[in-house]
Motif scaffolding. Structure first.
Motif, PDB file in Angstrom:
ATOM      1  N   LEU A 148     -12.967  19.363  -6.823  1.00  0.00           N
ATOM      2  CA  LEU A 148     -12.821  18.930  -8.132  1.00  0.00           C
ATOM      3  C   LEU A 148     -11.154  18.762  -8.478  1.00  0.00           C
ATOM      4  N   LEU A 149     -10.421  19.833  -8.287  1.00  0.00           N
ATOM      5  CA  LEU A 149      -9.072  19.905  -8.521  1.00  0.00           C
ATOM      6  C   LEU A 149      -8.223  19.109  -7.428  1.00  0.00           C
ATOM      7  N   VAL A 150      -8.728  18.983  -6.260  1.00  0.00           N
ATOM      8  CA  VAL A 150      -8.092  18.039  -5.355  1.00  0.00           C
ATOM      9  C   VAL A 150      -8.259  16.731  -5.668  1.00  0.00           C
ATOM     10  N   LEU A 151      -9.328  16.446  -6.178  1.00  0.00           N
ATOM     11  CA  LEU A 151      -9.741  14.934  -6.588  1.00  0.00           C
ATOM     12  C   LEU A 151      -8.989  14.529  -7.819  1.00  0.00           C
ATOM     13  N   LEU A 152      -8.814  15.493  -8.505  1.00  0.00           N
ATOM     14  CA  LEU A 152      -8.079  15.296  -9.824  1.00  0.00           C
ATOM     15  C   LEU A 152      -6.752  14.966  -9.479  1.00  0.00           C
ATOM     16  N   ALA A 153      -6.091  15.798  -8.757  1.00  0.00           N
ATOM     17  CA  ALA A 153      -4.631  15.665  -8.440  1.00  0.00           C
ATOM     18  C   ALA A 153      -4.336  14.286  -7.787  1.00  0.00           C
ATOM     19  N   TRP A 154      -5.419  13.951  -6.932  1.00  0.00           N
ATOM     20  CA  TRP A 154      -5.044  12.589  -6.104  1.00  0.00           C
ATOM     21  C   TRP A 154      -5.148  11.371  -7.182  1.00  0.00           C
ATOM     22  N   VAL A 155      -6.017  11.611  -8.029  1.00  0.00           N
ATOM     23  CA  VAL A 155      -6.000  10.652  -9.251  1.00  0.00           C
ATOM     24  C   VAL A 155      -4.791  10.437  -9.943  1.00  0.00           C
ATOM     25  N   ARG A 156      -4.352  11.768 -10.177  1.00  0.00           N
ATOM     26  CA  ARG A 156      -3.131  11.882 -10.974  1.00  0.00           C
ATOM     27  C   ARG A 156      -1.911  11.397 -10.293  1.00  0.00           C
ATOM     28  N   ILE A 157      -1.656  11.664  -8.961  1.00  0.00           N
ATOM     29  CA  ILE A 157      -0.766  10.943  -8.133  1.00  0.00           C
ATOM     30  C   ILE A 157      -0.769   9.569  -8.051  1.00  0.00           C
ATOM     31  N   VAL A 158      -1.882   9.163  -7.893  1.00  0.00           N
ATOM     32  CA  VAL A 158      -2.021   7.612  -7.707  1.00  0.00           C
ATOM     33  C   VAL A 158      -1.783   6.683  -8.952  1.00  0.00           C
ATOM     34  N   GLN A 159      -2.530   7.573 -10.127  1.00  0.00           N
ATOM     35  CA  GLN A 159      -1.977   6.980 -11.415  1.00  0.00           C
ATOM     36  C   GLN A 159      -0.596   6.918 -11.930  1.00  0.00           C
ATOM     37  N   TYR A 160      -0.134   8.016 -11.471  1.00  0.00           N
ATOM     38  CA  TYR A 160       1.584   7.821 -11.849  1.00  0.00           C
ATOM     39  C   TYR A 160       2.174   6.749 -10.861  1.00  0.00           C
ATOM     40  N   ALA A 161       1.664   6.434  -9.943  1.00  0.00           N
ATOM     41  CA  ALA A 161       2.387   5.484  -9.280  1.00  0.00           C
ATOM     42  C   ALA A 161       1.995   3.997  -9.505  1.00  0.00           C
ATOM     43  N   MET A 162       0.845   3.865 -10.395  1.00  0.00           N
ATOM     44  CA  MET A 162       0.542   2.625 -11.076  1.00  0.00           C
ATOM     45  C   MET A 162       1.556   1.969 -11.607  1.00  0.00           C
ATOM     46  N   ILE A 163       2.402   2.638 -12.569  1.00  0.00           N
ATOM     47  CA  ILE A 163       3.481   2.260 -13.401  1.00  0.00           C
ATOM     48  C   ILE A 163       4.594   1.553 -12.186  1.00  0.00           C
ATOM     49  N   ALA A 164       4.692   2.239 -11.142  1.00  0.00           N
ATOM     50  CA  ALA A 164       5.428   1.708 -10.088  1.00  0.00           C
ATOM     51  C   ALA A 164       5.086   0.207  -9.411  1.00  0.00           C
ATOM     52  N   LEU A 165       3.793  -0.252  -9.175  1.00  0.00           N
ATOM     53  CA  LEU A 165       3.071  -0.968  -9.019  1.00  0.00           C
ATOM     54  C   LEU A 165       3.340  -2.247  -9.796  1.00  0.00           C
ATOM     55  N   LEU A 166       3.043  -1.830 -10.963  1.00  0.00           N
ATOM     56  CA  LEU A 166       3.483  -3.039 -11.931  1.00  0.00           C
ATOM     57  C   LEU A 166       4.603  -2.986 -12.394  1.00  0.00           C
ATOM     58  N   ALA A 167       5.455  -2.259 -12.251  1.00  0.00           N
ATOM     59  CA  ALA A 167       7.221  -2.590 -12.252  1.00  0.00           C
ATOM     60  C   ALA A 167       7.660  -3.417 -11.169  1.00  0.00           C
ATOM     61  N   ALA A 168       7.044  -3.105 -10.015  1.00  0.00           N
ATOM     62  CA  ALA A 168       7.442  -3.760  -8.731  1.00  0.00           C
ATOM     63  C   ALA A 168       6.945  -5.507  -9.089  1.00  0.00           C
ATOM     64  N   ILE A 169       5.852  -5.797  -9.314  1.00  0.00           N
ATOM     65  CA  ILE A 169       5.406  -7.054  -9.637  1.00  0.00           C
ATOM     66  C   ILE A 169       6.276  -7.647 -10.767  1.00  0.00           C
ATOM     67  N   LEU A 170       6.327  -7.141 -11.824  1.00  0.00           N
ATOM     68  CA  LEU A 170       7.286  -7.490 -12.970  1.00  0.00           C
ATOM     69  C   LEU A 170       8.715  -7.788 -12.617  1.00  0.00           C
ATOM     70  N   THR A 171       9.250  -6.863 -11.786  1.00  0.00           N
ATOM     71  CA  THR A 171      11.016  -6.868 -11.703  1.00  0.00           C
ATOM     72  C   THR A 171      11.357  -7.340 -10.469  1.00  0.00           C
ATOM     73  N   ARG A 172      10.168  -7.480  -9.341  1.00  0.00           N
ATOM     74  CA  ARG A 172      10.840  -7.551  -8.087  1.00  0.00           C
ATOM     75  C   ARG A 172      11.954  -6.911  -7.550  1.00  0.00           C
ATOM     76  N   SER A 173      12.116  -5.812  -7.927  1.00  0.00           N
ATOM     77  CA  SER A 173      13.164  -4.796  -7.735  1.00  0.00           C
ATOM     78  C   SER A 173      12.781  -3.515  -7.085  1.00  0.00           C
ATOM     79  N   MET A 174      13.275  -2.964  -5.968  1.00  0.00           N
ATOM     80  CA  MET A 174      12.998  -1.644  -5.629  1.00  0.00           C
ATOM     81  C   MET A 174      13.217  -0.492  -6.623  1.00  0.00           C
ATOM     82  N   LEU A 175      14.766  -0.658  -6.999  1.00  0.00           N
ATOM     83  CA  LEU A 175      15.082   0.120  -7.867  1.00  0.00           C
ATOM     84  C   LEU A 175      14.354   0.519  -9.229  1.00  0.00           C
ATOM     85  N   ALA A 176      14.099  -0.768  -9.630  1.00  0.00           N
ATOM     86  CA  ALA A 176      13.075  -0.760 -11.101  1.00  0.00           C
ATOM     87  C   ALA A 176      11.777   0.035 -10.511  1.00  0.00           C
TER      88      ALA A 176
END
Length: 289
Positions: free
Chosen positions: A172-200
């Protein structure tokens, strides 16, 4: 969206990421290697201080090497810190490469003609999830090497005592950590679509995370919010992660319904950015990308 073409998207994204050795190194190997090196320095410093203490108190020096080192302790250290801030930040390098690479190199108009847009986006997400698993496995190995380094520096023997190990809790701890890492990077996915910028794509999640850390620290007190309140858990996925981590670890005194609030928070911070990214990407003009 054609489900039969989704594996093609996953394979192509995996091939491109693996070929980018620098992105793989910084996302998967850098933090575990830093942890191993930092652990060696930590043990060397502690050994020097312990030797001084033994000399000052007149205790026998062989006390330093009396007890064996249990590898399961290092394993526990790795599991407890598997979704630490450094991993979250450095994994954004892989996320930026996956999510914004086609904007950077203007290859979307070439790949979008060969598969559906939803498949292409989900393929990138699937490869990031696999990369997160690779990083987590590498960090767990680093946790074991932390204990090995301790044994070598102190000249102590090694044991592997699994007494008290709870496989369900570990999973459960490993699964939770995996979800947390993926969740944190979801902001990166949305930022990539919105800005089309790698730096953003790299920096927007860091800025959002920093703002959330400020809100979760002095901000809650200034606002008069309790950490157990709905608004605190919903606005702070990091707090929700810590709540669920404590619940899995059997921490006493958790408020009623707090686990549900944390689950809802992580689910919203994972699914809402993904849904927004898919909706925006489906209507985006890629003729010049």
């Amino acid at each position: 969206m054609s489900v039969t073409l989704l594996p093609d998207a996953v394979r192509s994204e995996a091939y491109r990421l693996v070929r980018n050795r620098m992105a793989v190194f910084w996302s998967v190997f850098f933090v575990p290697l830093l942890f191993i090196a930092g652990g060696a320095i930590f043990h060397l410093v502690n050994k020097g201080k312990a030797a001084e203490l033994a000399g000052a108190t007149g205790l026998p020096a062989d006390l330093l090497t009396a007890a064996p080192v249990n590898l399961m302790d290092g394993f526990g250290i790795g599991v407890g810190a598997i979704a630490n801030g450094a991993i979250l930040v450095f994994m954004l390098i892989g996320a930026a490469t996956l999510y914004a690479g086609d904007y950077r190199w203007e290859t979307w108009r070439l790949t979008s003609a060969r598969n559906s847009r939803v498949n292409l986006l989900l393929g990138k997400l699937a490869v990031f999830k696999l990369t997160a698993l690779a990083t987590m496995a590498t960090f767990l190995i680093a946790g074991l090497l932390f204990s090995v380094t301790e044994a070598v520096i102190y000249g102590r023997s090694l044991t592997f005592d699994a007494e008290g190990f709870k496989a369900g809790q570990f999973g459960l701890l490993v699964l939770l950590a995996w979800v947390r890492i993926v969740q944190y990077a979801m902001i990166a996915l949305l930022a990539a679509i919105l800005t089309r910028s790698m730096l953003a794509t790299l920096f927007v999640p860091v800025v959002v995370g920093f703002a959330q850390s400020l809100l979760g620290g002095p901000g809650l007190g200034l606002l008069g919010w309790e950490p157990t309140a709905w608004q605190s858990q919903l606005l702070l996925p990091g707090l929700a992660y810590d709540t669920l981590k404590a619940a899995i670890g059997g921490a006493p005194g958790l408020a009623d319904g707090l686990t549900l609030k944390a689950v809802v928070s992580l689910a919203l911070w994972t699914l809402a950015p993904l849904a927004a990214a898919i909706a925006l990407f489906s209507r985006q003009d890629l003729s010049k990308e």
